[in-house]
Motif scaffolding. Structure first.
Motif, PDB file in Angstrom:
ATOM      1  N   VAL A  13      40.967  35.146  50.430  1.00  8.89           N
ATOM      2  CA  VAL A  13      40.542  35.415  51.490  1.00  8.89           C
ATOM      3  C   VAL A  13      39.805  36.958  50.502  1.00  8.89           C
ATOM      4  N   GLN A  14      40.266  37.707  50.411  1.00  7.61           N
ATOM      5  CA  GLN A  14      39.162  39.072  49.162  1.00  7.61           C
ATOM      6  C   GLN A  14      38.081  38.069  48.662  1.00  7.61           C
ATOM      7  N   ARG A  15      38.387  37.167  47.726  1.00  5.99           N
ATOM      8  CA  ARG A  15      37.157  36.667  47.225  1.00  5.99           C
ATOM      9  C   ARG A  15      36.465  36.032  47.758  1.00  5.99           C
ATOM     10  N   TRP A  68      41.925  43.854  55.561  1.00  5.78           N
ATOM     11  CA  TRP A  68      42.502  42.175  54.577  1.00  5.78           C
ATOM     12  C   TRP A  68      43.226  43.092  53.497  1.00  5.78           C
ATOM     13  N   ARG A  69      41.965  44.288  53.128  1.00  3.30           N
ATOM     14  CA  ARG A  69      42.587  44.714  51.566  1.00  3.30           C
ATOM     15  C   ARG A  69      43.681  45.852  51.712  1.00  3.30           C
ATOM     16  N   TRP A  70      43.776  46.292  52.676  1.00  2.00           N
ATOM     17  CA  TRP A  70      44.971  46.763  53.258  1.00  2.00           C
ATOM     18  C   TRP A  70      46.077  46.613  53.028  1.00  2.00           C
ATOM     19  N   PRO A  73      46.643  45.135  48.974  1.00  6.36           N
ATOM     20  CA  PRO A  73      46.270  45.570  47.986  1.00  6.36           C
ATOM     21  C   PRO A  73      45.546  44.703  46.650  1.00  6.36           C
ATOM     22  N   PRO A  74      44.804  45.037  45.614  1.00  7.37           N
ATOM     23  CA  PRO A  74      43.881  44.504  44.413  1.00  7.37           C
ATOM     24  C   PRO A  74      44.717  43.908  43.705  1.00  7.37           C
ATOM     25  N   PRO A  75      45.356  43.264  43.150  1.00  4.61           N
ATOM     26  CA  PRO A  75      45.376  43.153  41.358  1.00  4.61           C
ATOM     27  C   PRO A  75      45.140  44.662  40.601  1.00  4.61           C
ATOM     28  N   PRO A  76      46.421  44.957  40.305  1.00  2.00           N
ATOM     29  CA  PRO A  76      45.957  46.155  39.175  1.00  2.00           C
ATOM     30  C   PRO A  76      45.115  45.444  37.767  1.00  2.00           C
ATOM     31  N   LEU A  77      44.357  46.983  37.479  1.00  2.00           N
ATOM     32  CA  LEU A  77      43.282  46.946  36.983  1.00  2.00           C
ATOM     33  C   LEU A  77      43.914  46.644  35.342  1.00  2.00           C
ATOM     34  N   PRO A  78      43.035  45.291  34.504  1.00  2.00           N
ATOM     35  CA  PRO A  78      44.177  45.778  33.571  1.00  2.00           C
ATOM     36  C   PRO A  78      44.401  46.246  32.600  1.00  2.00           C
ATOM     37  N   ALA A 161      28.546  45.944  35.381  1.00  3.14           N
ATOM     38  CA  ALA A 161      29.922  46.063  34.696  1.00  3.14           C
ATOM     39  C   ALA A 161      31.498  44.723  35.021  1.00  3.14           C
ATOM     40  N   ALA A 162      30.143  44.059  35.636  1.00  3.81           N
ATOM     41  CA  ALA A 162      31.476  42.994  36.149  1.00  3.81           C
ATOM     42  C   ALA A 162      30.653  42.061  35.071  1.00  3.81           C
ATOM     43  N   LEU A 163      29.854  41.911  35.070  1.00  7.23           N
ATOM     44  CA  LEU A 163      29.173  41.376  33.567  1.00  7.23           C
ATOM     45  C   LEU A 163      30.121  41.283  32.213  1.00  7.23           C
ATOM     46  N   ARG A 164      29.821  42.709  32.025  1.00  9.02           N
ATOM     47  CA  ARG A 164      30.124  43.191  30.604  1.00  9.02           C
ATOM     48  C   ARG A 164      32.017  43.204  30.066  1.00  9.02           C
ATOM     49  N   VAL A 173      38.712  40.585  34.166  1.00  8.48           N
ATOM     50  CA  VAL A 173      38.472  40.773  35.422  1.00  8.48           C
ATOM     51  C   VAL A 173      37.135  40.229  36.279  1.00  8.48           C
ATOM     52  N   LEU A 174      36.151  39.522  35.470  1.00  8.51           N
ATOM     53  CA  LEU A 174      35.076  38.265  36.593  1.00  8.51           C
ATOM     54  C   LEU A 174      36.162  37.869  36.757  1.00  8.51           C
ATOM     55  N   ARG A 175      36.273  36.684  35.737  1.00 12.52           N
ATOM     56  CA  ARG A 175      37.438  36.219  36.682  1.00 12.52           C
ATOM     57  C   ARG A 175      38.013  35.619  38.019  1.00 12.52           C
ATOM     58  N   ARG A 176      38.567  36.856  37.751  1.00  9.49           N
ATOM     59  CA  ARG A 176      39.922  37.633  38.998  1.00  9.49           C
ATOM     60  C   ARG A 176      38.863  37.341  40.482  1.00  9.49           C
ATOM     61  N   MET A 177      37.569  37.310  40.227  1.00  9.59           N
ATOM     62  CA  MET A 177      36.889  37.378  41.265  1.00  9.59           C
ATOM     63  C   MET A 177      37.046  36.205  41.738  1.00  9.59           C
ATOM     64  N   LEU A 178      36.623  35.230  41.094  1.00 15.06           N
ATOM     65  CA  LEU A 178      35.509  33.985  40.870  1.00 15.06           C
ATOM     66  C   LEU A 178      37.063  33.181  41.648  1.00 15.06           C
TER      67      LEU A 178
HETATM   68  C1  HEM Z   1      25.970  42.812  47.505  1.00 11.45           C
HETATM   69  C2  HEM Z   1      26.459  42.742  46.059  1.00 11.45           C
HETATM   70  C3  HEM Z   1      27.803  43.274  46.726  1.00 11.45           C
HETATM   71  C4  HEM Z   1      28.938  43.733  46.722  1.00 11.45           C
HETATM   72  C5  HEM Z   1      28.626  44.624  47.633  1.00 11.45           C
HETATM   73  C6  HEM Z   1      30.093  44.064  45.915  1.00 11.45           C
HETATM   74  C7  HEM Z   1      30.754  44.285  46.235  1.00 11.45           C
HETATM   75  C8  HEM Z   1      32.303  44.919  45.888  1.00 11.45           C
HETATM   76  C9  HEM Z   1      33.332  46.007  46.705  1.00 11.45           C
HETATM   77  C10 HEM Z   1      33.498  46.254  47.539  1.00 11.45           C
HETATM   78  C11 HEM Z   1      34.847  45.340  45.590  1.00 11.45           C
HETATM   79  C12 HEM Z   1      36.262  45.508  45.229  1.00 11.45           C
HETATM   80  C13 HEM Z   1      36.401  44.842  45.751  1.00 11.45           C
HETATM   81  C14 HEM Z   1      37.788  45.793  46.153  1.00 11.45           C
HETATM   82  O1  HEM Z   1      38.864  46.082  45.246  1.00 11.45           O
HETATM   83  O2  HEM Z   1      38.058  45.892  47.807  1.00 11.45           O
HETATM   84  C15 HEM Z   1      34.058  44.491  44.567  1.00 11.45           C
HETATM   85  C16 HEM Z   1      35.040  43.916  43.040  1.00 11.45           C
HETATM   86  C17 HEM Z   1      34.614  43.373  42.786  1.00 11.45           C
HETATM   87  N1  HEM Z   1      32.980  43.046  42.642  1.00 11.45           N
HETATM   88 FE1  HEM Z   1      30.987  42.885  43.362  1.00 11.45          FE
HETATM   89  N2  HEM Z   1      29.945  43.431  45.183  1.00 11.45           N
HETATM   90  C18 HEM Z   1      28.538  42.801  44.727  1.00 11.45           C
HETATM   91  C19 HEM Z   1      28.295  41.882  44.133  1.00 11.45           C
HETATM   92  C20 HEM Z   1      28.920  41.385  42.791  1.00 11.45           C
HETATM   93  C21 HEM Z   1      28.528  41.058  42.049  1.00 11.45           C
HETATM   94  C22 HEM Z   1      26.758  40.560  41.533  1.00 11.45           C
HETATM   95  C23 HEM Z   1      29.256  40.575  40.591  1.00 11.45           C
HETATM   96  C24 HEM Z   1      29.674  39.525  39.899  1.00 11.45           C
HETATM   97  C25 HEM Z   1      28.559  39.636  38.225  1.00 11.45           C
HETATM   98  C26 HEM Z   1      30.195  40.835  41.551  1.00 11.45           C
HETATM   99  C27 HEM Z   1      31.695  40.813  41.155  1.00 11.45           C
HETATM  100  C28 HEM Z   1      32.274  41.651  41.269  1.00 11.45           C
HETATM  101  C29 HEM Z   1      34.557  41.443  40.588  1.00 11.45           C
HETATM  102  C30 HEM Z   1      34.096  41.386  38.963  1.00 11.45           C
HETATM  103  C31 HEM Z   1      35.290  42.449  41.405  1.00 11.45           C
HETATM  104  C32 HEM Z   1      36.699  42.850  40.711  1.00 11.45           C
HETATM  105  C33 HEM Z   1      36.667  43.750  40.457  1.00 11.45           C
HETATM  106  C34 HEM Z   1      37.813  44.232  39.958  1.00 11.45           C
HETATM  107  O3  HEM Z   1      38.579  43.436  39.290  1.00 11.45           O
HETATM  108  O4  HEM Z   1      38.703  45.738  40.431  1.00 11.45           O
HETATM  109  N3  HEM Z   1      29.930  41.564  42.765  1.00 11.45           N
HETATM  110  N4  HEM Z   1      32.914  43.891  45.040  1.00 11.45           N
END
Ligand code: HEM
Ligand code: HEM
Length: 367
Positions: A13-15, A68-70, A73-78, A161-164, A173-178
């Motif tokens: 749901v978060q993703r 939902w996040r509350w 909670p998100p998974p711990p960072l690597p 940062a996500a792409l790095r 880090v990126l894959r866990r949000m995809l």
């Molecule tokens: C309007 C655009 C965006 C907003 C407002 C946004 C916002 C956020 C927020 C608030 C989080 C924290 C989630 C949480 O822990 O509750 C998050 C995580 C994340 N976002 Fe975005 N994001 C945006 C675009 C993007 C894009 C374009 C990418 C990738 C290229 C991206 C990649 C990620 C990743 C990988 C995480 C997870 C980071 C982690 O594991 O802690 N986001 N985003």
């Protein structure tokens, strides 16, 4: 082994909300810029109404996302991520949430101050709690614009940062949000290296493989001077991790030539018939912060037995610059492995329990 420990993702749901909101916010920003540039017309009014309706929908989704996040909670960072980076992630995520709330809040105030009705998808009008106020409207228009610019800036840093993390640090880090499918495609098609656990080069100068035994009631310590550790390990990819340690049994050194020759003897390690001992582990579990268990097989002489080896691991640095230190110990009964033939089966002089201890230092080796 739970899949969650191997590679923890954000809740689906978060993703879904993350990517839906990212798209909606970018669309909303572009649409906002376009609509303000239009000449006055009924269409412009219609577009403003649409912008306000979509903006309010975004507000509701952001609030749902925070609830939902509350609850989840998100998974711990690597593990191994430096503190400055954890802090940077926390601060930027906090800022993103603030901006995602401030955008619609400031937009609402412009609408209210303008004196125009706030029409929600043509269904109903939101009552305005304030009287029309042109000055406030202009101020809030500017605030709304600068907040959008700030959001764009933070999002660019955030995405970079996500792409790095994905392309340079090659972590999860990126894959866990995809979404699962996209994450799978990225790791299989685009970046096979990212899916594989890290190979490590053991630093033998700094590493030590020792054992403690007892003789006539006193304990003694020895080491194996020659061994090879073949390590593929990644806290983020335990499933693909594997450790194999091969020990040259004749390299034993317990500080006494006489004792060493007994240990090398037929009755104990029988190094002539069994020149190598081996430990192989392919199943790993995280048991705590930096603490793991390896489920593996230990082979001494011609006997192989299952063992569970607890160890701690510290990783420092990033990407291919990482260094690791692992440490653990395991108690075994030598007789379980046939280390004690004939008269050596007697444990009154040489105790049955042997404690194996190791400290391994290693460097991540290039992909
Ligand atoms: C309007 C655009 C965006 C907003 C407002 C946004 C916002 C956020 C927020 C608030 C989080 C924290 C989630 C949480 O822990 O509750 C998050 C995580 C994340 N976002 Fe975005 N994001 C945006 C675009 C993007 C894009 C374009 C990418 C990738 C290229 C991206 C990649 C990620 C990743 C990988 C995480 C997870 C980071 C982690 O594991 O802690 N986001 N985003
Ligand atoms: C949720 C995310 C939102 C984003 C990203 C966003 C973005 C924008 C942008 C970029 C502009 C153009 C600013 C300019 O060039 O002056 C704009 C204008 C505007 N937005 Fe939003 N907006 C959002 C939500 C809302 C909401 C919820 C409302 C009202 C309920 C709203 C009302 C307005 C109004 C009235 C304008 C026109 C301001 C003017 O005429 O100067 N916006 N928005």
């Amino acid at each position: 082994m739970s899949a969650d420990v191997e590679f923890q993702r954000y809740h689906p749901v978060q993703r879904a909300l993350h990517w839906l909101l990212a798209l909606a916010l970018i669309g909303q920003g572009l649409f906002g810029l376009y609509m303000v540039s239009m000449d006055n017309s009924p269409q412009k009014i219609e577009f403003y109404n649409l912008h306000k309706s979509v903006g309010l929908t975004i507000l509701v989704l952001v609030i749902l996302r925070l609830i939902w996040r509350w609850r989840h909670p998100p998974p711990p960072l690597p593990a191994g991520m430096p503190n400055w980076e954890r802090m940077a992630a926390r601060v930027s995520h906090f800022l993103l949430y603030c901006l995602m709330l401030a955008m619609p809040a400031s937009g609402l105030v412009i609408g209210f101050a303008s004196g125009f009705p706030t029409v929600v998808y043509g269904l109903f009008n939101l009552p305005s709690p304030i009287a029309a106020n042109e000055e406030l409207m202009h101020t809030m228009s500017a605030v709304h614009f600068y907040l959008a610019a700030a959001l764009l800036l933070v999002v660019l840093v955030h995405a970079a940062a996500a792409l790095r993390h994905h392309f340079l640090l090659k972590d999860t880090v990126l894959r866990r949000m995809l979404p699962a499918l996209a994450a799978g495609l990225l790791s299989v098609a685009l970046l096979p290296a990212a899916a594989e656990a890290t190979d490590w080069q053991t630093d033998y100068e700094e590493s030590r493989l020792a054992f403690i035994g007892s003789q006539s009631g006193d304990s003694f310590e020895g080491v194996f001077e020659e061994f090879e550790a073949d390590i593929r390990f990644d806290p983020e990819d335990l499933e693909d991790s594997r450790v194999e340690v091969t020990i040259e049994t004749a390299s034993v050194n317990s500080g006494s030539g006489q004792r060493d020759s007994s240990i090398r003897d037929e009755g104990l390690l029988d190094v002539e018939s069994y020149p190598q001992a081996r430990f192989l582990a392919e199943t790993f579990r995280e048991t705590g912060d930096g603490a793991y268990e390896a489920e593996g097989e230990l082979t001494l002489r011609d006997t192989t037995r299952d063992v569970v080896l607890p160890f701690t691991l510290e990783i420092e640095g990033e990407g291919e610059e990482r260094t690791a230190r692992a440490e653990g110990e395991l108690a075994i009964n030598r007789l379980d492995y046939g280390v004690g033939q004939g008269q050596w089966e007697d444990t009154s002089q040489v105790g049955a329990e042997i404690i194996i201890q190791f400290v391994l230092h290693a460097e991540a080796s290039g992909a």
